[in-house]
Design a protein around this motif. Sequence first.
Motif, PDB file in Angstrom:
ATOM      1  N   TYR A 159       0.853  -1.276  -0.026  1.00  0.00           N
ATOM      2  CA  TYR A 159      -0.118  -0.029   0.064  1.00  0.00           C
ATOM      3  C   TYR A 159       0.908   1.187   0.011  1.00  0.00           C
TER       4      TYR A 159
ATOM      5  N   VAL B  11       3.499  -4.852   2.346  1.00  0.00           N
ATOM      6  CA  VAL B  11       2.748  -5.758   3.480  1.00  0.00           C
ATOM      7  C   VAL B  11       3.205  -7.142   3.243  1.00  0.00           C
TER       8      VAL B  11
ATOM      9  N   SER C  76      -1.095 -10.250  14.351  1.00  0.00           N
ATOM     10  CA  SER C  76      -2.144  -9.418  14.026  1.00  0.00           C
ATOM     11  C   SER C  76      -1.543  -8.324  13.050  1.00  0.00           C
ATOM     12  N   GLY C  77      -1.741  -7.836  11.834  1.00  0.00           N
ATOM     13  CA  GLY C  77      -1.242  -6.807  11.082  1.00  0.00           C
ATOM     14  C   GLY C  77      -0.243  -7.364  10.347  1.00  0.00           C
ATOM     15  N   CYS C  78      -0.076  -8.655  10.009  1.00  0.00           N
ATOM     16  CA  CYS C  78       1.068  -9.203   9.181  1.00  0.00           C
ATOM     17  C   CYS C  78       0.627  -9.055   7.825  1.00  0.00           C
ATOM     18  N   GLY C  79      -0.890  -9.136   7.567  1.00  0.00           N
ATOM     19  CA  GLY C  79      -1.264  -9.104   6.092  1.00  0.00           C
ATOM     20  C   GLY C  79      -1.944 -10.344   5.681  1.00  0.00           C
ATOM     21  N   LYS C  80      -2.696 -10.905   6.551  1.00  0.00           N
ATOM     22  CA  LYS C  80      -3.276 -12.346   6.336  1.00  0.00           C
ATOM     23  C   LYS C  80      -4.611 -11.800   5.465  1.00  0.00           C
ATOM     24  N   SER C  81      -5.234 -11.026   5.945  1.00  0.00           N
ATOM     25  CA  SER C  81      -6.533 -10.465   5.264  1.00  0.00           C
ATOM     26  C   SER C  81      -6.083  -9.784   3.846  1.00  0.00           C
ATOM     27  N   THR C  82      -4.943  -9.265   3.707  1.00  0.00           N
ATOM     28  CA  THR C  82      -4.476  -8.758   2.501  1.00  0.00           C
ATOM     29  C   THR C  82      -4.269  -9.853   1.396  1.00  0.00           C
TER      30      THR C  82
ATOM     31  N   GLN D  71     -13.636 -10.873   7.394  1.00  0.00           N
ATOM     32  CA  GLN D  71     -13.311 -10.660   8.596  1.00  0.00           C
ATOM     33  C   GLN D  71     -14.221  -9.732   9.364  1.00  0.00           C
TER      34      GLN D  71
ATOM     35  N   GLU E 294     -10.618 -15.526   9.621  1.00  0.00           N
ATOM     36  CA  GLU E 294     -11.186 -15.515  11.048  1.00  0.00           C
ATOM     37  C   GLU E 294     -12.715 -15.592  11.212  1.00  0.00           C
TER      38      GLU E 294
ATOM     39  N   HIS F 230      -6.155 -16.618  13.938  1.00  0.00           N
ATOM     40  CA  HIS F 230      -4.939 -16.339  15.101  1.00  0.00           C
ATOM     41  C   HIS F 230      -4.729 -17.570  15.821  1.00  0.00           C
TER      42      HIS F 230
HETATM   43  N1  ATP Z   1      -6.549  -0.108   2.590  1.00  0.00           N
HETATM   44  C1  ATP Z   1      -5.047  -0.091   3.292  1.00  0.00           C
HETATM   45  N2  ATP Z   1      -4.492   1.065   3.102  1.00  0.00           N
HETATM   46  C2  ATP Z   1      -3.320   0.874   3.541  1.00  0.00           C
HETATM   47  N3  ATP Z   1      -2.698   0.024   4.263  1.00  0.00           N
HETATM   48  C3  ATP Z   1      -3.487  -1.254   4.620  1.00  0.00           C
HETATM   49  C4  ATP Z   1      -4.756  -1.250   3.881  1.00  0.00           C
HETATM   50  N4  ATP Z   1      -5.171  -2.413   4.416  1.00  0.00           N
HETATM   51  C5  ATP Z   1      -4.294  -2.885   5.203  1.00  0.00           C
HETATM   52  N5  ATP Z   1      -3.353  -2.144   5.415  1.00  0.00           N
HETATM   53  C6  ATP Z   1      -1.935  -2.356   6.141  1.00  0.00           C
HETATM   54  O1  ATP Z   1      -1.776  -3.555   5.663  1.00  0.00           O
HETATM   55  C7  ATP Z   1      -1.082  -4.180   6.723  1.00  0.00           C
HETATM   56  C8  ATP Z   1      -1.905  -5.729   6.780  1.00  0.00           C
HETATM   57  O2  ATP Z   1      -3.105  -5.696   6.918  1.00  0.00           O
HETATM   58  P1  ATP Z   1      -4.262  -6.998   7.056  1.00  0.00           P
HETATM   59  O3  ATP Z   1      -5.555  -6.516   7.336  1.00  0.00           O
HETATM   60  O4  ATP Z   1      -4.014  -7.739   5.976  1.00  0.00           O
HETATM   61  O5  ATP Z   1      -3.429  -7.660   8.559  1.00  0.00           O
HETATM   62  P2  ATP Z   1      -4.134  -8.887   9.044  1.00  0.00           P
HETATM   63  O6  ATP Z   1      -2.997 -10.049   9.121  1.00  0.00           O
HETATM   64  O7  ATP Z   1      -5.452  -9.391   8.606  1.00  0.00           O
HETATM   65  O8  ATP Z   1      -4.342  -8.453  10.630  1.00  0.00           O
HETATM   66  P3  ATP Z   1      -5.609  -8.852  11.637  1.00  0.00           P
HETATM   67  O9  ATP Z   1      -4.981 -10.340  12.023  1.00  0.00           O
HETATM   68  O10 ATP Z   1      -5.473  -7.785  12.612  1.00  0.00           O
HETATM   69  O11 ATP Z   1      -6.814  -9.021  10.976  1.00  0.00           O
HETATM   70  C9  ATP Z   1      -1.402  -3.432   8.104  1.00  0.00           C
HETATM   71  O12 ATP Z   1      -0.157  -3.046   8.479  1.00  0.00           O
HETATM   72  C10 ATP Z   1      -2.207  -2.516   7.587  1.00  0.00           C
HETATM   73  O13 ATP Z   1      -2.071  -1.256   8.037  1.00  0.00           O
END
Ligand code: ATP
Lengths: 307, 249
Positions: free
Chosen positions: B11, B16, B36-42, B77, B156, B189
């Motif tokens: 991003y 990510v 958390s925040g490592c990018g799984k949803s991404t 999620q 999740e 998680h």
């Molecule tokens: N639309 C966006 N614009 C900018 N940064 C983003 C965007 N979406 C996610 N991020 C960043 O990408 C990183 C990964 O986000 P993501 O949601 O994939 O994490 P995650 O592993 O699913 O976390 P969680 O377990 O808390 O759900 C985070 O640092 C977040 O700040």
Amino acid sequence: MNQPRTTASESARSPDRRTPAVRHSLLPLAVRHVLLPPLVRRTLAPAPVRHALLRWFVLALAVAGWQLVARAHGSVYFPPSAEIARHARDLWFSGPVRHLFLTEDAVADILPSLGRMAAGFGIAAVVGIALGIAVGRSRRVYALCNPVLQFARAVPPPALVPVFVVLLDFGTPMQIASIVFSAVWPVLINTAEGARDTDPLRLEVAAVLRLTPTERLRFLILPSALPRIFAGLRLSLSLSLILMVFSELLPGTANGIGFTLTDAQSRSDLLTVWAALALLGTLGYLLNTGLLAVEKRLVGRGRTTTA
Amino acid sequence: MLRLDAVGRHYGDHQVLHDITLTVPDGQLLCVVGPSGCGKSTLLRTIAGLLPAYDGTITLDGTPVHGVPDNLAVVFQDYARSLYPWLTVRENVALPLRRRGLPRAERRAEADRILARVGLTDTARRHPWQLSGGMQQRVAIARALVCRPSLLLMDEPFGSLDAQTREDLEDLLLEVHRTDGATIVFVTHDIDESVYLGDRVVVLSPGPGAKVVLDLPVELPGTRDQITTRGLAEFVALRSEVGRAVRNR
Ligand SMILES: Nc1ncnc2c1ncn2[C@@H]1O[C@H](COP(=O)(O)OP(=O)(O)OP(=O)(O)O)[C@@H](O)[C@H]1O
Ligand SMILES: [Mg+2]
């Protein structure tokens, strides 16, 4: 004593809990304690009924006050409310039963006015919603159109009427065009903003479900923009009423409530002027109430969530 | 077969995901674990074709993924927001069936069948916002299962359920997986859950630039069962291994 802790969303969900606060602010203490108890409090009526009674109570008080003051003064400029009401009935609502009590004057003046207003508002609503969705769904179109829309919205609607008089001459097309071109902007702008604010996650859901563009419009964009659309429609409705009257005030019109107003004024018939004003107020109120009822049916469900 | 080849995603200048290479054979249940925040949803969004601008290549049965692939379902999620509040529970669940061109009565019947399986028989005519968080989550799961996807991405999905419902739904997922044979990518998680459910567990490193730090096949004897499986020595060993990878020791 958990009243102060209720959040906005909680109290929005239960209208009953809001009622006491409204009651406090609306009515002076004296009215609450002296006049209301026999009328409202002891009837044990359910909350919505009580609320309606209270609203009408204030209106009735205002009408009665007008009646008393006007009677005491005896001024020809401000006739008592009963006299205005009687005059309105004689003018418009004393016709035969098979005409729903409408007199010939009512058929000749109220119905054409309402017809033009309905046509104008209807066209404005359809065009406004359609264009609003189109504008709101595309970031680029929205950016391009926004200045134009803001400009169009800033022009006071009656100022447009002369343009249509020149373009279309006097008559029904000019009147409808004036209504449409004033009433279209609030629906258009609000619809565009509503469509633009569609939740991006829900758009992703639509993409994953592979909804067709029509399905996406029907199941996602329109319902989620609906509250904004209705906010626009309410503004448009009152503008339609204003423009309906205004376009009938001009010379060259031959019928309508606005025409009745100018005609009575030229004959110094103030009673008719007041009756027409009361009629307009009533019409505006009824139309708005009707629109609110439609809105409540359509928007009510699914709208208690903030998202 | 789902193949990710050197997939990265950023991003702006925030990297990510970095260089993720994975091959998920048909019918595998892959669990993805990571802080958390490592990018799984991404990662899931990228596989779903919702974030078209990514580095590397993703192919599904040999064709590169650019838009949303056919026959894919996603449990997001943010399940509550992903439901359409103006539709009833049944209408929400029946929505994916439109693309299959089923008549209305059949769509309703299918929706009711899947709602019964997630334990929501009596809520079909209510609206999502009239339901508890856990019930909404089950509606979102039902909506994903209803069209029997061949690729199911779940982010999740059991996050806000009580232990009992969670175990029931874990077993339901295993059953659906056995009968329908879908490929499932399941983000969680919960290390226990990943080992209990997965045929394979992948652990991502903390971001930014998350990559695969552990890729572990899960081989457990017998059909999985909430009580016996979790007591197996193999289960405990696998769980510790995943746990160590997540904690980076
Ligand atoms: N639309 C966006 N614009 C900018 N940064 C983003 C965007 N979406 C996610 N991020 C960043 O990408 C990183 C990964 O986000 P993501 O949601 O994939 O994490 P995650 O592993 O699913 O976390 P969680 O377990 O808390 O759900 C985070 O640092 C977040 O700040
Ligand atoms: Mg996430």
